[in-house]
Scaffold this active site. Structure first.
Site, PDB file in Angstrom:
ATOM      1  N   SER A 123       7.403  -4.683   7.440  1.00 26.31           N
ATOM      2  CA  SER A 123       6.965  -5.588   8.503  1.00 26.31           C
ATOM      3  C   SER A 123       7.675  -6.931   8.484  1.00 26.31           C
ATOM      4  O   SER A 123       7.056  -7.991   8.281  1.00 26.31           O
ATOM      5  CB  SER A 123       5.460  -5.752   8.402  1.00 26.31           C
ATOM      6  OG  SER A 123       4.905  -4.471   8.356  1.00 26.31           O
ATOM      7  N   ASP A 180       5.177  -2.760  11.332  1.00 31.86           N
ATOM      8  CA  ASP A 180       3.728  -2.504  11.328  1.00 31.86           C
ATOM      9  C   ASP A 180       3.130  -2.440  12.735  1.00 31.86           C
ATOM     10  O   ASP A 180       2.184  -1.694  12.987  1.00 31.86           O
ATOM     11  CB  ASP A 180       2.962  -3.523  10.456  1.00 31.86           C
ATOM     12  CG  ASP A 180       3.289  -4.968  10.756  1.00 31.86           C
ATOM     13  OD1 ASP A 180       4.134  -5.232  11.623  1.00 31.86           O
ATOM     14  OD2 ASP A 180       2.687  -5.854  10.101  1.00 31.86           O
ATOM     15  N   ARG A 201       0.825  -1.209   0.000  1.00 26.83           N
ATOM     16  CA  ARG A 201       0.000   0.000   0.000  1.00 26.83           C
ATOM     17  C   ARG A 201       0.860   1.259   0.000  1.00 26.83           C
ATOM     18  O   ARG A 201       1.907   1.298   0.636  1.00 26.83           O
ATOM     19  CB  ARG A 201      -0.836   0.059   1.288  1.00 26.83           C
ATOM     20  CG  ARG A 201      -2.091  -0.728   1.246  1.00 26.83           C
ATOM     21  CD  ARG A 201      -2.565  -0.961   2.661  1.00 26.83           C
ATOM     22  NE  ARG A 201      -3.243   0.195   3.215  1.00 26.83           N
ATOM     23  CZ  ARG A 201      -4.535   0.439   3.037  1.00 26.83           C
ATOM     24  NH1 ARG A 201      -5.275  -0.379   2.326  1.00 26.83           N
ATOM     25  NH2 ARG A 201      -5.107   1.491   3.562  1.00 26.83           N
TER      26      ARG A 201
HETATM   27  C1  BGC Z   1       7.188 -10.155  10.905  1.00 20.60           C
HETATM   28  C2  BGC Z   1       6.956  -8.953  11.782  1.00 20.60           C
HETATM   29  C3  BGC Z   1       5.599  -8.361  11.487  1.00 20.60           C
HETATM   30  C4  BGC Z   1       4.516  -9.415  11.574  1.00 20.60           C
HETATM   31  C5  BGC Z   1       3.135  -8.881  11.239  1.00 20.60           C
HETATM   32  C6  BGC Z   1       6.031 -11.125  11.010  1.00 20.60           C
HETATM   33  O1  BGC Z   1       6.198 -12.178  10.116  1.00 20.60           O
HETATM   34  O2  BGC Z   1       8.385 -10.802  11.277  1.00 20.60           O
HETATM   35  O3  BGC Z   1       7.966  -7.990  11.590  1.00 20.60           O
HETATM   36  O4  BGC Z   1       5.346  -7.337  12.400  1.00 20.60           O
HETATM   37  O5  BGC Z   1       4.817 -10.468  10.683  1.00 20.60           O
HETATM   38  O6  BGC Z   1       3.071  -8.369   9.974  1.00 20.60           O
END
Ligand code: BGC
Length: 513
Positions: free
Chosen positions: A195, A248, A123
């Site tokens: 994320s 995130d 996004r």
């Molecule tokens: C990632 C995190 C992320 C989470 C939610 C996980 O697989 O390692 O960094 O915050 O997913 O998106």
């Protein structure tokens, strides 16, 4: 007469789906041609009985009674301490300092962007922050699906794709927005919600540790992620500055603080993947060797998806999911509770029942043996089906596995498997949150009966759309807290948390402040 046909009669009224936990003898009332007929039906099918036996065993091995949830929470707290003590102090929880020392105050003002890369969708958004009014005056976004080959390709290809999407978003903006940047002489600034596990080196830089959620862009690991993105933006001949790099969960926490109230202490995502961050006392982060922040606080990205513990009720399906994933041995907690894996776990259980107990007849449906055919949205649909005949379950089985006809008993078994997994996921997620609350001293009994409030900002498709999962999670959290708890904990959906939060943090870390 087959039970499916009995219950399928027109006008059948039933308040709730009869579950297999109810007595085998079902009582159904069927109104036909104005007349009410009452009947009792004894299940007879041997194969169904066998499947039910397997189901009971499965329920047993996936169960999450309250004492077990406490053990899970305590094990998590122990790992939190270890991860804060030294780099690599916990081989499970990275407990990453995010360099976010202050969360949004509500006074952030101006036009800011965010790019949000965290799952299969990417996004780009632009938000107009209203300053003292503490409001988001307007926002616009564009969402694109990441082509699957880019998820396992090179860093250059992935970043050229997202930089290109960002570039075309700004190229098609209103003339008034373009004029605003020309007249103010300001470069566009964006937050980057990325994320995946990143060891941050400042609020706007960080090294990729590894990938999760099916991404595997090996050449990007060990390098600064912001630099890789910024270089791709330059290659697209645009000028956009990344002024904050945020996980995130951190974006969600920031957005929660902006929207809800001061007491938002935790950001948590339950979507494709899962993770949580929280506000920690800076002096409790023993591995932090830079000057302590003035605020005395630091947001910690736990990367809790990699938590594992002998208390986690793992089944053969979890082991298979892990073995077949792109990151075997990693992210156990994530693989047990998040959206990317829930459908596959359910499919594996059903496939075993089909093979060993002839659920769905003598021949195992071919599609049932194909990996990743059942998505979490299907599981959610099945779980939410409370029609007397479980029509939605029948439709999903037909659409996904090409199983043309099923009996109600079979559909109930499928429904039950989804319930078991939803319950396990929701309750384990609650245990994780309870562990964090315990670490920050927000559990325990109320002395004088009064309760203080703590908000947990939540985001992620599974939490948002899978209503049953969410209620299992909420119920378990209340159970863990106890009725005489000193804190009242609210799970609040912070919609599009990561994007808005990243834009807010870009504003509070703006180069032009
Ligand atoms: C990632 C995190 C992320 C989470 C939610 C996980 O697989 O390692 O960094 O915050 O997913 O998106």
């Amino acid at each position: 007469m087959a039970i499916g046909k009995v219950l399928g009669c027109a006008g059948f009224q039933h308040s709730a789906v009869p579950t297999l936990r109810e007595p085998v003898r079902l009582r159904a009332q069927c109104r036909r041609r104005g007349k009410t007929v009452s009947m009792s039906v004894q299940k007879t099918s041997k194969t169904v009985q066998q499947a039910e036996k397997m189901l009971q065993e499965f329920r047993q091995s996936s169960s999450t009674p309250l004492p077990l949830l406490h053990q899970v929470a305590d094990a998590l707290v122990q790992e939190m301490y270890a991860g804060l003590a030294s780099e690599g102090g916990s081989d499970q929880l990275k407990m990453l300092p995010t360099y976010v020392e202050n969360l949004p105050s509500g006074s952030e003002k101006g036009l800011f962007y965010a790019v949000d890369l965290g799952g299969t969708n990417f996004r780009v958004l632009r938000v107009e922050l209203g300053g003292k009014t503490g409001q988001i005056l307007s926002q616009e976004f564009k969402e694109v699906v990441i082509p699957p080959e880019l998820m396992v390709g090179t860093g250059k290809d992935l970043f050229d794709f997202i930089a290109g999407t960002l570039a075309s978003f700004v190229d098609t903006e209103d003339e008034s927005i373009k004029a605003h940047f020309v007249q103010s002489g300001k470069t566009r600034e964006s937050g980057f919600a990325f994320s995946f596990p990143v060891r941050q080196t400042s609020v706007k830089s960080g090294i990729v540790i590894h990938w999760t959620k099916g991404f595997k862009v090996d050449d990007a690991v060990g390098k600064d992620i912001v630099k890789q993105f910024q270089d791709a933006i330059s290659r697209s001949n645009h000028q956009i500055m990344i002024s904050a790099l945020v996980n995130d969960t951190v974006g969600t926490l920031a957005g929660g603080r902006f929207n809800f109230d001061e007491e938002t202490m935790i950001g948590c995502i339950i979507g494709t993947g899962t993770n949580a961050c929280y506000v920690e006392r800076a002096d409790a982060v023993h591995k932090w060797d830079e000057p302590l922040p003035k605020s005395g606080e630091m947001v910690i990205n736990m990367e809790w998806g990699n938590f594992r513990s002998p208390y986690l009720p793992r089944t053969f399906a979890d082991e298979t999911v892990d073995k077949d994933s792109v990151n075997p041995g990693d992210q156990w907690f994530e693989k047990m509770i998040s959206g990317m894996y829930l459908g596959e776990i359910v499919r594996l259980v059903l496939a075993r029942m089909a093979k060993e107990a002839e659920l769905f007849g003598g021949n195992v449906p071919v599609k049932l043996l194909e990996r990743l055919t059942l998505g979490t949205p299907h599981v959610s649909k099945i779980h939410l089906d409370n029609s007397p005949d479980l029509d939605v379950v029948a439709k999903v089985l037909k659409d996904v596995f090409e199983i043309e006809t099923t009996t109600l008993e079979e559909r109930k078994i499928v429904h039950e498997v989804c319930d078991i997994m939803g319950e396990r996921g929701g309750r384990l997620a609650a245990a994780g949150l309870y562990g964090i609350l315990k670490k920050i001293g927000r559990t325990g009994k109320s002395r004088n009966g009064s309760k203080k409030k703590t908000v947990i900002a939540m985001d992620g498709g599974l939490f948002e759309h899978h209503v049953r999962y969410r209620s299992y999670m909420e119920e378990a959290l209340q159970e863990l807290m106890g009725s005489d708890a000193a804190y009242e904990v609210a799970l609040r959906l912070q919609n599009d948390g990561s994007g808005i939060g990243a834009a807010l943090l870009a504003a509070s870390h703006s180069h032009f402040k």
